[in-house]
Design an enzyme around this catalytic site. Structure first.
Site, PDB file in Angstrom:
ATOM      1  CG  HIS A   1       7.673   7.608   5.128  1.00  0.00           C
ATOM      2  ND1 HIS A   1       7.447   7.167   3.845  1.00  0.00           N
ATOM      3  CD2 HIS A   1       6.503   7.458   5.779  1.00  0.00           C
ATOM      4  CE1 HIS A   1       6.186   6.780   3.731  1.00  0.00           C
ATOM      5  NE2 HIS A   1       5.585   6.942   4.888  1.00  0.00           N
TER       6      HIS A   1
ATOM      7  NE  ARG B   1      -1.120   2.554   2.740  1.00  0.00           N
ATOM      8  CZ  ARG B   1      -0.533   3.686   3.106  1.00  0.00           C
ATOM      9  NH1 ARG B   1      -0.482   4.725   2.292  1.00  0.00           N
ATOM     10  NH2 ARG B   1       0.052   3.793   4.287  1.00  0.00           N
ATOM     11  CG  ASP B   2       3.223   4.346   2.973  1.00  0.00           C
ATOM     12  OD1 ASP B   2       3.291   5.193   2.069  1.00  0.00           O
ATOM     13  OD2 ASP B   2       3.407   4.628   4.169  1.00  0.00           O
TER      14      ASP B   2
ATOM     15  CB  CYS C   1       3.852  10.427   1.080  1.00  0.00           C
ATOM     16  SG  CYS C   1       2.181  11.083   1.338  1.00  0.00           S
TER      17      CYS C   1
ATOM     18  CG  ASN D   1       6.748   3.198   4.964  1.00  0.00           C
ATOM     19  OD1 ASN D   1       6.140   3.215   3.905  1.00  0.00           O
ATOM     20  ND2 ASN D   1       6.258   3.671   6.082  1.00  0.00           N
TER      21      ASN D   1
HETATM   22  P1  HMG Z   1     -12.738  14.892  -2.312  1.00  0.00           P
HETATM   23  O1  HMG Z   1     -12.389  15.168  -3.742  1.00  0.00           O
HETATM   24  O2  HMG Z   1     -12.694  16.030  -1.354  1.00  0.00           O
HETATM   25  O3  HMG Z   1     -14.097  14.129  -2.068  1.00  0.00           O
HETATM   26  O4  HMG Z   1     -11.760  13.761  -1.823  1.00  0.00           O
HETATM   27  P2  HMG Z   1     -15.436  13.912  -2.790  1.00  0.00           P
HETATM   28  O5  HMG Z   1     -16.326  13.268  -1.770  1.00  0.00           O
HETATM   29  O6  HMG Z   1     -15.871  15.196  -3.431  1.00  0.00           O
HETATM   30  O7  HMG Z   1     -15.125  12.820  -3.925  1.00  0.00           O
HETATM   31  C1  HMG Z   1     -14.461  13.114  -5.111  1.00  0.00           C
HETATM   32  C2  HMG Z   1     -14.548  11.926  -6.045  1.00  0.00           C
HETATM   33  O8  HMG Z   1     -13.931  10.800  -5.441  1.00  0.00           O
HETATM   34  C3  HMG Z   1     -15.992  11.482  -6.298  1.00  0.00           C
HETATM   35  O9  HMG Z   1     -16.013  10.935  -7.599  1.00  0.00           O
HETATM   36  C4  HMG Z   1     -16.204  10.375  -5.298  1.00  0.00           C
HETATM   37  O10 HMG Z   1     -17.187   9.454  -5.691  1.00  0.00           O
HETATM   38  C5  HMG Z   1     -14.861   9.727  -5.275  1.00  0.00           C
HETATM   39  P3  HMG Z   1     -16.728  11.715  -8.811  1.00  0.00           P
HETATM   40  O11 HMG Z   1     -18.137  11.921  -8.367  1.00  0.00           O
HETATM   41  O12 HMG Z   1     -15.959  12.998  -8.951  1.00  0.00           O
HETATM   42  O13 HMG Z   1     -16.561  10.756  -9.981  1.00  0.00           O
HETATM   43  N1  HMG Z   1     -14.590   9.062  -4.002  1.00  0.00           N
HETATM   44  C6  HMG Z   1     -14.151   7.801  -3.885  1.00  0.00           C
HETATM   45  N2  HMG Z   1     -13.877   6.846  -4.807  1.00  0.00           N
HETATM   46  C7  HMG Z   1     -13.460   5.656  -4.347  1.00  0.00           C
HETATM   47  N3  HMG Z   1     -13.292   5.390  -3.046  1.00  0.00           N
HETATM   48  C8  HMG Z   1     -13.549   6.307  -2.101  1.00  0.00           C
HETATM   49  C9  HMG Z   1     -14.007   7.572  -2.522  1.00  0.00           C
HETATM   50  N4  HMG Z   1     -14.355   8.684  -1.855  1.00  0.00           N
HETATM   51  C10 HMG Z   1     -14.706   9.596  -2.777  1.00  0.00           C
HETATM   52  N5  HMG Z   1     -13.380   6.022  -0.817  1.00  0.00           N
HETATM   53  C11 HMG Z   1     -11.052  11.990  -0.359  1.00  0.00           C
HETATM   54  C12 HMG Z   1     -11.739  13.339  -0.465  1.00  0.00           C
HETATM   55  C13 HMG Z   1     -10.803  11.727   1.099  1.00  0.00           C
HETATM   56  C14 HMG Z   1     -11.969  10.934  -0.955  1.00  0.00           C
HETATM   57  C15 HMG Z   1      -9.737  12.076  -1.161  1.00  0.00           C
HETATM   58  O14 HMG Z   1      -9.008  13.168  -0.695  1.00  0.00           O
HETATM   59  C16 HMG Z   1      -8.915  10.831  -1.023  1.00  0.00           C
HETATM   60  O15 HMG Z   1      -9.291   9.764  -1.479  1.00  0.00           O
HETATM   61  N6  HMG Z   1      -7.736  10.967  -0.406  1.00  0.00           N
HETATM   62  C17 HMG Z   1      -6.852   9.838  -0.202  1.00  0.00           C
HETATM   63  C18 HMG Z   1      -5.433  10.294  -0.213  1.00  0.00           C
HETATM   64  C19 HMG Z   1      -4.540   9.109  -0.002  1.00  0.00           C
HETATM   65  O16 HMG Z   1      -4.917   7.963  -0.216  1.00  0.00           O
HETATM   66  N7  HMG Z   1      -3.310   9.422   0.409  1.00  0.00           N
HETATM   67  C20 HMG Z   1      -2.319   8.412   0.627  1.00  0.00           C
HETATM   68  C21 HMG Z   1      -2.597   7.545   1.816  1.00  0.00           C
HETATM   69  S1  HMG Z   1      -2.245   8.320   3.360  1.00  0.00           S
HETATM   70  C22 HMG Z   1      -0.571   8.031   3.594  1.00  0.00           C
HETATM   71  O17 HMG Z   1       0.105   7.521   2.728  1.00  0.00           O
HETATM   72  C23 HMG Z   1       0.008   8.374   4.939  1.00  0.00           C
HETATM   73  C24 HMG Z   1       0.315   7.140   5.791  1.00  0.00           C
HETATM   74  O18 HMG Z   1       1.198   6.258   5.135  1.00  0.00           O
HETATM   75  C25 HMG Z   1       0.968   7.605   7.104  1.00  0.00           C
HETATM   76  C26 HMG Z   1       2.163   8.554   6.836  1.00  0.00           C
HETATM   77  O19 HMG Z   1       3.193   8.100   6.332  1.00  0.00           O
HETATM   78  O20 HMG Z   1       1.974   9.727   7.098  1.00  0.00           O
HETATM   79  C27 HMG Z   1      -0.975   6.383   6.147  1.00  0.00           C
HETATM   80 MG    MG Z   2       3.370   6.442   5.074  1.00  0.00          MG
END
Ligand code: HMG
Ligand code: MG
Length: 319
Positions: free
Chosen positions: A212, A18-19, A243, A252
């Site tokens: 990381h 995933r990450d 990221c 990581n």
């Molecule tokens: P948004 O654009 O504000 O939300 O995104 P929205 O509700 O307006 O949705 C936009 C579009 O996304 C819509 O589609 C939704 O249906 C769709 P459209 O109508 O435009 O065709 N949508 C989805 N599709 C599939 N699955 C879903 C989903 N939700 C909405 N669950 C949102 C807000 C939170 C959805 C967006 O910002 C997002 O998905 N962010 C994820 C970012 C991400 O994955 N980042 C990486 C992971 S975190 C990380 O790596 C950190 C970590 O490792 C720890 C660290 O190291 O810090 C964990």
């Molecule tokens: Mg991470």
């Protein structure tokens, strides 16, 4: 320092699928993702972070998460986790049979905005129905806190800000909480200060270190965290990743390097180092990236030279 005071049993959460892979610009074939996860399950990880049910517009590489979850061979001892930013993600994760779902926010407002497009408080409000539904479905709930040791947009993040998010995630009913150094800026003293603060808000046995390795501090940070009683660590095979919302952040810490260190300390993980190194070699070759594990590269070289010596001895004997 005596290692007698360190936790004896360590849970390693393998987050490479995933990450690690979420950051790959080129699509990684489904079959490669599945083989990677199957190899990691066979290596003995109790927890593999396998998928993210997030918006495919935000993270295209995770768009095939449902197919990945459907195709992997489930190992009885392994918990398969998936990131879920909202109820839509939770429903997809439950449909795909995730054993644990991960809600994720940040200790920095600026990063929350960039990563999940809302404030920290809004994210927690959004997670409330997600947490309730996860509990009702009987899956584990984990909370991840990005930028707990520094933020690419905001800079310094005070431990009190991390504690506040820990308290909010505890109130949601999280079984486990990740303290994440998203951009790898933390140093060991700072890591200890953060865990000392967060341990007053949530049991340290249920907190993890997610480091990381951007500044080369991750192993030292893990050792520092071990000394504060942390016994759960995240790592990414072959050091995969970065990221998408933290420019310049590397992957990581490499799982192989962490395992090598933990084995040297005599701590138990239940994970087979050789199998992880082979999985790291497999994924690095498959996606055409250098293997970022130092221990992995060193041991692969040693094994190859031993194999070629054995091969040439056998050839001489046969001649
Ligand atoms: P948004 O654009 O504000 O939300 O995104 P929205 O509700 O307006 O949705 C936009 C579009 O996304 C819509 O589609 C939704 O249906 C769709 P459209 O109508 O435009 O065709 N949508 C989805 N599709 C599939 N699955 C879903 C989903 N939700 C909405 N669950 C949102 C807000 C939170 C959805 C967006 O910002 C997002 O998905 N962010 C994820 C970012 C991400 O994955 N980042 C990486 C992971 S975190 C990380 O790596 C950190 C970590 O490792 C720890 C660290 O190291 O810090 C964990
Ligand atoms: Mg991470």
């Amino acid at each position: 320092m005596s290692t007698m005071t360190l936790p004896r049993h360590i849970k390693l959460v393998e987050v490479g699928p995933r990450d690690g892979l979420q950051n790959e610009a080129n699509p990684v074939p489904l079959a490669v993702k599945v083989e990677l996860i199957d190899r990691l399950s066979a290596a003995g990880f109790a927890n593999v972070e396998a998928a993210a049910f997030v918006s495919p517009k935000w993270v295209p590489q995770m768009a095939d998460s449902a197919q990945v979850m459907a195709a992997i061979r489930r190992h009885p001892g392994t918990t398969y986790s998936a990131l879920v930013p909202n109820l839509k993600g939770l429903e997809a994760a439950l449909g795909a049979g995730a054993d644990e779902v991960v809600v994720f926010s940040a200790a920095s407002e600026a990063f929350a905005r960039r990563n999940i497009n809302c404030s920290i408080a809004e994210s927690i409000a959004r997670f409330e129905p997600v947490a309730q539904a996860a509990k009702a479905a009987g899956v584990r709930l984990r909370g991840s806190i990005s930028c707990a040791l520094g933020c690419p947009y905001q800079g310094e993040v005070p431990p009190a800000a991390v504690v506040e998010v820990v308290q909010r995630m505890a109130a949601l009913g999280c079984d486990e909480i990740d303290i994440a150094d998203t951009i790898g800026v933390g140093t060991p003293g700072r890591v200890q200060a953060v865990f000392e603060a967060t341990s007053r808000a949530f049991p340290i046995e249920r907190q993890s270190g997610h480091f990381h390795d951007t500044y080369g501090q991750a192993l030292a940070n893990i050792f520092a965290a071990l000394q504060t009683g942390v016994s759960i660590f995240h790592a990414s095979v072959a050091g995969l990743g970065g990221c998408p919302y933290a420019k310049g952040a590397t992957g990581n810490v490499a799982t192989e390097d962490v395992l090598y260190m933990l084995q040297g300390l005599g701590l138990h993980t239940g994970v087979d180092l050789r199998a992880v190194i082979e999985a790291g070699d497999f994924i690095s070759r498959s996606i055409g990236r250098p293997n970022n594990s130092r221990a992995g590269r060193a041991l692969l070289t040693t094994w190859q030279s031993t194999a070629s010596k054995v091969g040439s001895t056998q050839a001489q004997a046969a001649a």
